[in-house]
Structure formats: structure tokens, C-alpha cells
Scaffold this motif. Sequence first.
Motif, PDB file in Angstrom:
ATOM      1  N   ILE A  37       0.879  -1.127  -0.170  1.00  0.00           N
ATOM      2  CA  ILE A  37      -0.035  -0.033  -0.018  1.00  0.00           C
ATOM      3  C   ILE A  37       0.953   1.341  -0.041  1.00  0.00           C
ATOM      4  N   PHE A  38       0.864   2.075  -0.971  1.00  0.00           N
ATOM      5  CA  PHE A  38       1.561   3.180  -1.134  1.00  0.00           C
ATOM      6  C   PHE A  38       0.616   4.473  -1.131  1.00  0.00           C
ATOM      7  N   ASN A  39       1.463   5.510  -0.484  1.00  0.00           N
ATOM      8  CA  ASN A  39       0.792   6.976  -0.525  1.00  0.00           C
ATOM      9  C   ASN A  39       1.121   7.625  -1.666  1.00  0.00           C
ATOM     10  N   ASN A  40       0.118   7.834  -2.530  1.00  0.00           N
ATOM     11  CA  ASN A  40       0.432   8.436  -3.913  1.00  0.00           C
ATOM     12  C   ASN A  40       0.413  10.127  -3.718  1.00  0.00           C
ATOM     13  N   THR A  41       0.609  10.735  -2.724  1.00  0.00           N
ATOM     14  CA  THR A  41       0.709  12.182  -2.684  1.00  0.00           C
ATOM     15  C   THR A  41       1.733  12.644  -3.478  1.00  0.00           C
ATOM     16  N   LYS A  42       1.615  13.962  -3.937  1.00  0.00           N
ATOM     17  CA  LYS A  42       2.869  14.399  -4.835  1.00  0.00           C
ATOM     18  C   LYS A  42       3.005  15.685  -4.248  1.00  0.00           C
ATOM     19  N   VAL A  43       4.557  15.817  -4.044  1.00  0.00           N
ATOM     20  CA  VAL A  43       5.197  17.036  -3.488  1.00  0.00           C
ATOM     21  C   VAL A  43       5.088  18.191  -4.491  1.00  0.00           C
ATOM     22  N   PHE A  44       4.639  19.618  -4.001  1.00  0.00           N
ATOM     23  CA  PHE A  44       4.517  20.583  -4.853  1.00  0.00           C
ATOM     24  C   PHE A  44       5.914  21.404  -4.504  1.00  0.00           C
ATOM     25  N   PRO A  45       6.340  22.360  -5.352  1.00  0.00           N
ATOM     26  CA  PRO A  45       7.498  23.237  -5.080  1.00  0.00           C
ATOM     27  C   PRO A  45       7.282  24.219  -4.065  1.00  0.00           C
ATOM     28  N   GLU A  69      14.504  17.670  -8.023  1.00  0.00           N
ATOM     29  CA  GLU A  69      13.201  17.646  -8.560  1.00  0.00           C
ATOM     30  C   GLU A  69      12.543  16.262  -8.659  1.00  0.00           C
ATOM     31  N   GLU A  70      13.449  15.428  -9.376  1.00  0.00           N
ATOM     32  CA  GLU A  70      12.751  14.124  -9.686  1.00  0.00           C
ATOM     33  C   GLU A  70      13.140  13.263  -8.536  1.00  0.00           C
ATOM     34  N   ARG A  71      14.187  13.307  -7.705  1.00  0.00           N
ATOM     35  CA  ARG A  71      14.326  12.122  -6.549  1.00  0.00           C
ATOM     36  C   ARG A  71      13.542  12.593  -5.490  1.00  0.00           C
ATOM     37  N   TYR A  72      13.251  13.672  -5.155  1.00  0.00           N
ATOM     38  CA  TYR A  72      12.262  14.204  -4.100  1.00  0.00           C
ATOM     39  C   TYR A  72      10.842  14.050  -4.320  1.00  0.00           C
ATOM     40  N   GLN A  73      10.642  12.835  -5.052  1.00  0.00           N
ATOM     41  CA  GLN A  73       9.264  12.592  -5.354  1.00  0.00           C
ATOM     42  C   GLN A  73       9.279  11.022  -5.756  1.00  0.00           C
ATOM     43  N   THR A  74       8.280  10.408  -5.345  1.00  0.00           N
ATOM     44  CA  THR A  74       8.036   8.872  -5.612  1.00  0.00           C
ATOM     45  C   THR A  74       7.458   8.902  -7.095  1.00  0.00           C
ATOM     46  N   ALA A 104       1.399  17.660  -0.975  1.00  0.00           N
ATOM     47  CA  ALA A 104       2.415  17.466  -0.002  1.00  0.00           C
ATOM     48  C   ALA A 104       3.358  18.410  -0.027  1.00  0.00           C
ATOM     49  N   VAL A 105       3.841  18.976   1.207  1.00  0.00           N
ATOM     50  CA  VAL A 105       5.084  19.756   1.242  1.00  0.00           C
ATOM     51  C   VAL A 105       6.336  18.812   1.748  1.00  0.00           C
ATOM     52  N   ALA A 106       6.231  17.762   1.895  1.00  0.00           N
ATOM     53  CA  ALA A 106       7.421  16.799   2.178  1.00  0.00           C
ATOM     54  C   ALA A 106       7.099  15.610   1.597  1.00  0.00           C
ATOM     55  N   ALA A 107       7.990  14.866   1.107  1.00  0.00           N
ATOM     56  CA  ALA A 107       7.838  13.468   0.443  1.00  0.00           C
ATOM     57  C   ALA A 107       7.574  12.474   1.365  1.00  0.00           C
ATOM     58  N   PRO A 108       6.779  11.450   1.135  1.00  0.00           N
ATOM     59  CA  PRO A 108       6.616  10.288   1.874  1.00  0.00           C
ATOM     60  C   PRO A 108       7.853   9.427   1.598  1.00  0.00           C
ATOM     61  N   THR A 109       9.053   9.499   2.405  1.00  0.00           N
ATOM     62  CA  THR A 109      10.248   9.043   2.032  1.00  0.00           C
ATOM     63  C   THR A 109      10.606   7.604   1.804  1.00  0.00           C
ATOM     64  N   ALA A 110       9.686   6.842   2.422  1.00  0.00           N
ATOM     65  CA  ALA A 110       9.735   5.370   2.160  1.00  0.00           C
ATOM     66  C   ALA A 110       9.709   4.984   0.841  1.00  0.00           C
ATOM     67  N   GLY A 111       8.889   5.629   0.119  1.00  0.00           N
ATOM     68  CA  GLY A 111       8.508   5.281  -1.288  1.00  0.00           C
ATOM     69  C   GLY A 111       9.553   5.786  -2.141  1.00  0.00           C
ATOM     70  N   LEU A 112      10.549   6.643  -1.744  1.00  0.00           N
ATOM     71  CA  LEU A 112      11.599   7.118  -2.836  1.00  0.00           C
ATOM     72  C   LEU A 112      12.283   5.950  -2.971  1.00  0.00           C
ATOM     73  N   HIS A 113      12.398   4.899  -2.346  1.00  0.00           N
ATOM     74  CA  HIS A 113      13.152   3.770  -2.738  1.00  0.00           C
ATOM     75  C   HIS A 113      12.806   3.052  -3.847  1.00  0.00           C
TER      76      HIS A 113
END
Length: 349
Positions: free
Chosen positions: A57-65, A169-174, A182-191
Amino acid sequence: MKTSDFNFDLPDELLAEHPAPNRDESRLMVLNRATQTIEHKLFKDVIDYFDEKDLFIFNNTKVFPARLYGNKEKTGAKIEVFLLRELDKETKVWDVLVDPARKIRIGNKLFFTEDESLVAEVIDNTTSRGRTLRFLYDGSYEEFRSKLRELGNTPLPKYITREVEPEDEERYQTIYAKEEGAVAAPTAGLHFSRHLMKRLEIKGIDFAEVTLHVGLGTFNPIEVEDLSKHKMESEEAKITQENADIINKALDENRRICAVGTTTMRTLETSVSSNNRLGQYHGWTNKFIFPPHDFGIANAMITNFHTPKSTLLMMIAAFAGKDFLLEAYHTAIKEKYKFYTYGDAMLII
């Protein structure tokens, strides 16, 4: 439980300034709760711990700048404006943080472009650094949001002291980010890489998504010793009926269900019913999870390594067991795992 129960010494050099060269090749520590054992792997090895019809189960939120820079009227002083949440779409009113805050008072105007096409007026003080701004922009809402994206910067955490680089810009986004907010990435998903996702799919592993728009409140320090007195800031969360059905089916079939990240886990634990089932959900959560806590949906989770006395660490302790988790953290420090946003990962089964 006390805040001081979750303290440990974390060397500064273990805070990850850069992501791993490849998303799925960060290190992975595997904690087995049943055997109380620890393994050391690469993240792409996570596939070995799951079988056909198991569920991620993933959190599909997207970080905006969310980080903008403007100039104060008259003085021209440079002011950082960090967008937190949109309060009113029609009037373009936002809650923000400003720095330096002492220079910004109600009635002040901030200019973000030389042609003065984007201006904001301060209409309220919310906290010592918090302000409410009304943006003044002569264009449609879609054009306004496009202008914010054009001017905004990737909101890397403050602990990262280097300049923002093009790859951020690309890596701080799942790779599966969809729902902007989101104003911060859901960081577990970055992997998760596209290649790893395809391998999981070929193995027959199922996917579901929830949405939790991560705010900065998740990272606020706890300023009380008694954890029951800490208040979390609210974050918007959503689960569609389609995804609830996928998750409930996995529950009915006693599959391994893996929550990818603390934000996913908070969303599930906010919306789970008394009989441990999910339905469609859209609301706000300020749920603070710390030991002891009975988890209703996920029986596995993926997370990053978190900082001392953080709410994120406390949630993981509730899931893994506090003593086992702190033992694992001491091992991680000894083995020089990388911590925090761009750091290494942990799988708890």
C-alpha cells in the motif's frame, strides 16, 4: 511512555545529504519480529520477502515546489515563503511559514516577480513564523498554480545544507506520485524504482494506494515529556472505495500487507473500523501513534531511519517493539546506515 525513552546519539555524518545513485540500491535492514533477528540487504531485495497476492500500500501524494522567495515592499528584503496549505481556492488564501518572520507583519506585501504579476498580502499571524497570505494574481486558478510551480523550489528538509540540485526535482518525488498536495515527500516510497515495481508486478504482488498530504507538522519536535499530551497537526487523507476493496480482500485472504511509510500507516490507522476493515474515506487526521498500539490493517511496513525523539520513530517503535527497534537503531549507527529523508530503508515483518 516518555519522550526521553526515544532518545539516542545520532552522528551528524549519518544524515543523508544525497540520495543513493539508484533508487532501489539503498541499503535495507530487515527486522523479523517473530524471530527478533536483523538482516542486512539492498532495497531491491525486498521482493524476496513477499509472495504472490501479497499487498503493498503506497501513499500517492505528490510534493509541490513549496519554497518561494519574495521581496518585501519598500525595503526589498528577501523573504522565504514556505507554502503549507491552501485555505481558500477562490480567494487564493494560504497558510505559510516566513523567514525571517520578525520582518513580516499584517498588511505587508511581498513581490515574487519583477513585473509584479504575483503579489501576496499578509492578512493574519498564525504562529511565531506562521502567516496567512492572500495571493493577488490576474489570471485563472490553473494559471496561478502554474505560476507557483514555475517560481517554487523543491522543499528539501532544512537539515540538507547543500543547494538544491537539478536531480532533486525528480528524486524528491516517488515514481507513483499523483495527487498534488504534500510539502514533504513520503520518503519510504523514494526507494521504489520502475524496474522494481515491474518485478513486483510480475511476481503477482498486488498494489493499493491511499493519499495523505504530508505537512511539516509531522516533523515538529515534541516539546512535552508525556507523549499523551503531544498534539499532531492535521493532514488531509483519502482512501477510495476501489482501494479499500483491494485492501479488504487481502485481509480476508490473510495475505501479507505492507504499508509503505509512516504516512500510509497513519492513513490506514485513522480510517480502520472497529472490525478491522476499510471503507471510502476523506478527512483530516491528527492521529499520533506511539507504544502501545494495536495495528488493524498492515502486518509489515517499510520505513526510513528516523531522528531521535521524533513522532515517526515512536510510530515505528509501536509496530516493531520499542526495545527491538532501538537495538536495530544502535546496529544501524554502528553499520553506518544513512538516516532521514534521503537515507536507507527498513523492512519490518
